[in-house]
Design a protein around this motif. Sequence first.
Motif, PDB file in Angstrom:
ATOM      1  N   SER A  30       0.797  -1.212   0.000  1.00 45.68           N
ATOM      2  CA  SER A  30       0.000   0.000   0.000  1.00 45.68           C
ATOM      3  C   SER A  30       0.833   1.266   0.000  1.00 45.68           C
ATOM      4  O   SER A  30       0.315   2.354   0.180  1.00 45.68           O
ATOM      5  N   VAL A  65      -6.831   2.747   0.770  1.00 49.92           N
ATOM      6  CA  VAL A  65      -6.044   1.667   0.166  1.00 49.92           C
ATOM      7  C   VAL A  65      -5.790   2.012  -1.298  1.00 49.92           C
ATOM      8  O   VAL A  65      -6.542   2.791  -1.891  1.00 49.92           O
ATOM      9  N   TYR A  69      -2.833  -2.241  -6.529  1.00 46.71           N
ATOM     10  CA  TYR A  69      -1.736  -2.571  -5.624  1.00 46.71           C
ATOM     11  C   TYR A  69      -0.390  -2.694  -6.340  1.00 46.71           C
ATOM     12  O   TYR A  69       0.649  -2.701  -5.679  1.00 46.71           O
ATOM     13  N   GLN A  76      -5.802   6.335  -4.605  1.00 44.43           N
ATOM     14  CA  GLN A  76      -6.286   5.691  -3.389  1.00 44.43           C
ATOM     15  C   GLN A  76      -7.816   5.733  -3.354  1.00 44.43           C
ATOM     16  O   GLN A  76      -8.440   6.666  -3.866  1.00 44.43           O
ATOM     17  N   LEU A  79     -12.126   2.801   2.025  1.00 46.38           N
ATOM     18  CA  LEU A  79     -13.000   1.709   2.433  1.00 46.38           C
ATOM     19  C   LEU A  79     -13.647   2.077   3.758  1.00 46.38           C
ATOM     20  O   LEU A  79     -12.958   2.509   4.690  1.00 46.38           O
ATOM     21  N   ARG A 135     -14.188  -3.184  -1.236  1.00 46.42           N
ATOM     22  CA  ARG A 135     -13.982  -2.256  -2.351  1.00 46.42           C
ATOM     23  C   ARG A 135     -15.053  -2.455  -3.423  1.00 46.42           C
ATOM     24  O   ARG A 135     -15.416  -3.574  -3.783  1.00 46.42           O
ATOM     25  N   SER A 140     -17.862   2.128  -0.103  1.00 40.01           N
ATOM     26  CA  SER A 140     -16.426   1.961  -0.379  1.00 40.01           C
ATOM     27  C   SER A 140     -16.153   2.046  -1.874  1.00 40.01           C
ATOM     28  O   SER A 140     -15.974   1.036  -2.562  1.00 40.01           O
ATOM     29  N   ASN A 197      -7.329  -8.537  -4.356  1.00 34.75           N
ATOM     30  CA  ASN A 197      -7.227  -7.169  -3.848  1.00 34.75           C
ATOM     31  C   ASN A 197      -8.035  -6.988  -2.567  1.00 34.75           C
ATOM     32  O   ASN A 197      -7.624  -6.245  -1.666  1.00 34.75           O
ATOM     33  N   MET A 198      -9.170  -7.667  -2.457  1.00 32.43           N
ATOM     34  CA  MET A 198      -9.950  -7.573  -1.224  1.00 32.43           C
ATOM     35  C   MET A 198      -9.198  -8.210  -0.059  1.00 32.43           C
ATOM     36  O   MET A 198      -9.274  -7.729   1.080  1.00 32.43           O
ATOM     37  N   ASP A 201      -6.769  -5.781   1.016  1.00 27.51           N
ATOM     38  CA  ASP A 201      -7.466  -4.761   1.791  1.00 27.51           C
ATOM     39  C   ASP A 201      -7.670  -5.202   3.238  1.00 27.51           C
ATOM     40  O   ASP A 201      -7.543  -4.395   4.171  1.00 27.51           O
ATOM     41  N   ARG A 204      -4.607  -4.646   5.103  1.00 24.63           N
ATOM     42  CA  ARG A 204      -4.435  -3.202   5.277  1.00 24.63           C
ATOM     43  C   ARG A 204      -5.331  -2.701   6.404  1.00 24.63           C
ATOM     44  O   ARG A 204      -4.910  -1.878   7.226  1.00 24.63           O
TER      45      ARG A 204
END
Length: 506
Positions: A30, A65, A69, A76, A79, A135, A140, A197-198, A201, A204
Amino acid sequence: MDRKWTVGGGAVLVAVLGLAGTLAVLPLASGQSEEEATGQEMQWDACPEDVSDPLAQLQCATVPVPLDYSDPDGEQIDLMISKLASGNPDQRRGVLMLNPGGPGGTGLDQPNFMVSQGVPASVLNSYDLIGMDLRGVGHSAPVSCGFTNDQEYYGAIPPYAVDEAAVAEQAKVAEGIAEQCAANDTEGRLRHISTANMARDLDRIRAALGEEKGSFLGYSYGSALGAAYASMFPETTDKVVLDSNIGDTHLDQEGLRRYAHGMEETFPDFAEWAAARHDSYGLGSTPEEVRDNYFSIAERLDETPQAGLNGHLFRLSIFAALYNERSYGQTAQIWQSLLDPDGQAAGGQAVESVPEADNSELSPTDNTWSVFLAVTCNDVEWPEDVETYQQAVAEDREEYPLFGAASANISPCAFWQEPLEPPVEINTDGPANVLVVQNQRDPVTPLRGGELINEKFGDRSRLVSIDGSGHGGYVLGTNPCALNVTTSFLVDGTMPEQDVTCEAAG
């Protein structure tokens, strides 16, 4: 998948499922170090008005986030997450991140939903429950394919295909949907809505909350997300519960076809229930007669829709009804009317929420359907030729006649853009911290899905197989064995020494 897993349009139809390159090795990916992310001060406030929070227990905050990535310092997105704080800080062991399924289901109210379903106080004391809109969902950075109420599109499962020509006709619709989504993606976000990607997240969010490790409880699609999270970040996951399992980190054509398998395994429970109540509903005096009546009605509605209900919607509504035994009574009532040629009223109940044809406003399920397609199509490559789906429909119509010609039919994923990366591979190199919870009879995520994911995780997981019917085992079900085993795992960290079979609840 659970209450948030969308299988179609309208109230009856919503019940109703190692990476290549440097992306796999960045713990946060990130643009920040873990120390920087952990040190952030979370700004908690009241949640938005549309988040169900009758007792005003929840607090909400946003976590930034990267959209992409592979470009951590680029655009950015924010979320939104929610928190129900531990009821006893002295017993608190960390955070339990929740996912209700989908993909595409909003999760900000999930902590309150779990409380309403009776999650044990020991769990509420042990964790801050963390809900979230993933996301692309809700609050989000939401995405939209522009689905409107006048479109004949009902979500995740294509229409039942009566023959090869029906598959070819559906291919035209599916291609149009893929083109529509691409045309509405003006901000270029759809390509980055994926399970990988989730999962990034989630880690993150875990770091932004100041936690060295995060626990996770996911239902239905949430099982795929949790499996990806535990695989990509084995050292920063604590306790991971995967309930009602897809069978991998992604839904592909074979996974979608397992819906048909699940309906075949679960329908006998409804048929037995209905046969025992034949004097009241008249659906058949034996389970075999109930099954025969199902086919008779579906085929009649294929030819002549009744009160706006065609064979496709009838099959889809029965599929959705199998998610929970509490739906059986209303389903039998509607079905009873359809056995009578004059049964217009109950047939109308089944389709009363299907969008009106003269209303071109955005569908209330536009966001859910858009995220479902983005995740499902971005996670893995789907077959592109129509003949592959025609063959699958023919096979599954024979093997799984209740529903096979629907779940094997062609999806917009056949016409989607290429995925940006391969699907997440299950990582067997990590702690033994994955508990797989699975009903033996589940219409959308059948037992085989739980067995598959348990086999893939190897020594890292244990399977809790429940002799029960419906979608959702822990808390959402009624089995005391499953409740006790899973609660002990979450609260005390007690992993069963071997797989567990929970007998049917008395």
